[in-house]
Design a protein around this motif. Sequence first.
Motif, PDB file in Angstrom:
ATOM      1  N   PHE A 140      53.960  23.034  37.129  1.00  0.00           N
ATOM      2  CA  PHE A 140      54.027  24.475  36.860  1.00  0.00           C
ATOM      3  C   PHE A 140      53.402  24.800  35.505  1.00  0.00           C
ATOM      4  N   VAL A 141      53.792  24.054  34.483  1.00  0.00           N
ATOM      5  CA  VAL A 141      53.295  24.321  33.134  1.00  0.00           C
ATOM      6  C   VAL A 141      51.807  23.998  33.027  1.00  0.00           C
ATOM      7  N   ARG A 142      51.373  22.904  33.650  1.00  0.00           N
ATOM      8  CA  ARG A 142      49.962  22.535  33.573  1.00  0.00           C
ATOM      9  C   ARG A 142      49.067  23.550  34.287  1.00  0.00           C
ATOM     10  N   ALA A 143      49.586  24.225  35.280  1.00  0.00           N
ATOM     11  CA  ALA A 143      48.795  25.235  35.990  1.00  0.00           C
ATOM     12  C   ALA A 143      48.743  26.563  35.243  1.00  0.00           C
ATOM     13  N   GLN A 144      49.690  26.786  34.345  1.00  0.00           N
ATOM     14  CA  GLN A 144      49.785  28.086  33.674  1.00  0.00           C
ATOM     15  C   GLN A 144      48.501  28.524  32.979  1.00  0.00           C
ATOM     16  N   PRO A 145      47.804  27.644  32.250  1.00  0.00           N
ATOM     17  CA  PRO A 145      46.572  28.094  31.580  1.00  0.00           C
ATOM     18  C   PRO A 145      45.515  28.663  32.530  1.00  0.00           C
ATOM     19  N   LEU A 146      45.511  28.230  33.778  1.00  0.00           N
ATOM     20  CA  LEU A 146      44.533  28.740  34.735  1.00  0.00           C
ATOM     21  C   LEU A 146      44.680  30.243  34.938  1.00  0.00           C
ATOM     22  N   ALA A 163      48.161  20.420  23.622  1.00  0.00           N
ATOM     23  CA  ALA A 163      49.333  20.586  22.755  1.00  0.00           C
ATOM     24  C   ALA A 163      50.222  21.713  23.272  1.00  0.00           C
ATOM     25  N   GLU A 164      49.604  22.774  23.728  1.00  0.00           N
ATOM     26  CA  GLU A 164      50.355  23.904  24.273  1.00  0.00           C
ATOM     27  C   GLU A 164      51.122  23.488  25.532  1.00  0.00           C
ATOM     28  N   LEU A 211      45.102  36.910  36.802  1.00  0.00           N
ATOM     29  CA  LEU A 211      46.465  37.184  37.237  1.00  0.00           C
ATOM     30  C   LEU A 211      46.713  38.650  37.565  1.00  0.00           C
ATOM     31  N   VAL A 212      46.215  39.541  36.731  1.00  0.00           N
ATOM     32  CA  VAL A 212      46.446  40.980  36.910  1.00  0.00           C
ATOM     33  C   VAL A 212      45.094  41.684  36.981  1.00  0.00           C
ATOM     34  N   PRO A 213      44.704  42.211  38.139  1.00  0.00           N
ATOM     35  CA  PRO A 213      43.422  42.907  38.234  1.00  0.00           C
ATOM     36  C   PRO A 213      43.323  44.020  37.184  1.00  0.00           C
ATOM     37  N   TYR A 214      42.174  44.100  36.515  1.00  0.00           N
ATOM     38  CA  TYR A 214      42.037  45.094  35.451  1.00  0.00           C
ATOM     39  C   TYR A 214      42.150  46.511  35.978  1.00  0.00           C
ATOM     40  N   THR A 215      42.018  46.688  37.284  1.00  0.00           N
ATOM     41  CA  THR A 215      42.185  48.016  37.873  1.00  0.00           C
ATOM     42  C   THR A 215      43.606  48.548  37.686  1.00  0.00           C
ATOM     43  N   ARG A 216      44.582  47.657  37.491  1.00  0.00           N
ATOM     44  CA  ARG A 216      45.947  48.115  37.179  1.00  0.00           C
ATOM     45  C   ARG A 216      45.948  48.818  35.825  1.00  0.00           C
ATOM     46  N   SER A 217      45.157  48.326  34.885  1.00  0.00           N
ATOM     47  CA  SER A 217      45.062  48.973  33.578  1.00  0.00           C
ATOM     48  C   SER A 217      44.308  50.292  33.672  1.00  0.00           C
ATOM     49  N   GLY A 235      37.895  37.372  28.280  1.00  0.00           N
ATOM     50  CA  GLY A 235      39.144  37.135  27.573  1.00  0.00           C
ATOM     51  C   GLY A 235      40.307  36.787  28.464  1.00  0.00           C
ATOM     52  N   ALA A 236      40.258  37.225  29.733  1.00  0.00           N
ATOM     53  CA  ALA A 236      41.273  36.914  30.735  1.00  0.00           C
ATOM     54  C   ALA A 236      42.638  37.484  30.353  1.00  0.00           C
ATOM     55  N   HIS A 237      43.682  36.920  30.939  1.00  0.00           N
ATOM     56  CA  HIS A 237      45.013  37.523  30.820  1.00  0.00           C
ATOM     57  C   HIS A 237      45.527  37.500  29.384  1.00  0.00           C
ATOM     58  N   ALA A 238      45.247  36.435  28.652  1.00  0.00           N
ATOM     59  CA  ALA A 238      45.697  36.316  27.261  1.00  0.00           C
ATOM     60  C   ALA A 238      44.582  36.718  26.307  1.00  0.00           C
ATOM     61  N   VAL A 239      44.024  37.887  26.509  1.00  0.00           N
ATOM     62  CA  VAL A 239      42.847  38.324  25.753  1.00  0.00           C
ATOM     63  C   VAL A 239      43.128  38.429  24.257  1.00  0.00           C
ATOM     64  N   ASN A 240      44.355  38.696  23.869  1.00  0.00           N
ATOM     65  CA  ASN A 240      44.671  38.771  22.432  1.00  0.00           C
ATOM     66  C   ASN A 240      44.565  37.403  21.758  1.00  0.00           C
ATOM     67  N   ILE A 241      44.641  36.326  22.539  1.00  0.00           N
ATOM     68  CA  ILE A 241      44.485  34.972  22.013  1.00  0.00           C
ATOM     69  C   ILE A 241      43.037  34.511  22.110  1.00  0.00           C
TER      70      ILE A 241
END
Length: 264
Positions: A140-146, A163-164, A211-217, A235-241
């Motif tokens: 589960f955790v290893r798939a999260q970055p995808l 590391a994350e 994960l979340v289509p930008y059309t929701r935004s 930038g994907a889902h974690a664009v602030n990072i």
Amino acid sequence: MTLHHEIRGLDGKDAPTIVLSSGLGGSDAYWAPQIELLHLLFRVVTYDHRGTNRSGGRATGEIAAMANDVLEIAAKAGIDRFHFMGHALGGLIGLDLALRPASPVESLVLVNAWGWADPHSGRCFDTRITLLEKAGVEAFVRAQPLFLYPAVWMTENAERLEAEIAHGIAHFQGRDNVLTRIAALRAFDVEARLGEIAVPTLVVAARDDLLVPYTRSLALADAIPQAALALSDFGAHAVNITEPAWFNAAVGSFLTALGKGSAP
């Protein structure tokens, strides 16, 4: 029990305040790329969601209860009004707070959030749940970055990613907490009430979010009366990072335009 939280930045009870709320992971550390900017403009409140990281207890099954946690933190700190920035699930908490009578929210920044969960996001969560239930925590955790990062960013940040992942496995919030929090965000639906939000709002999204289509935004920006949109191609889902310079410039411009400080 008040959740683990930290307050940094400007001093004084009259200092403008911003509360930062992360997504499914629930960690205040998610906002590390934004702290240097925000602490010059605000008293900054970050916290670990209930049942995650340094906050104890069990996760709550409703976004409204998660929003109540924010109000409890604010009350303990003597904060009556605050700006709010939330990522994904954290954005839903911000929407809930902004829609309450006599809301304490002065402005919103919604990052890859939604008024209701898109069926595509549901498929992604179903996949993650299956991994957790059938393959275990490590899978589960290893798939999260995808679901969080662009492929090229993951390639260029392989050591950081490992590391994350190791940290995520060692500090996993627990199966029941994950399932409870996913159920809460999937049940959330304020699409019909977005026009009631009466505060300036910045909607931030990335076109390549898996994960979340930008059309929701886009739907949020169209429906919220005082909304502006900041849309990145990358930038994907974690664009602030993954795109912190772009993200911080967009958020900094929005917040300083509200007259809450001078740009650093």
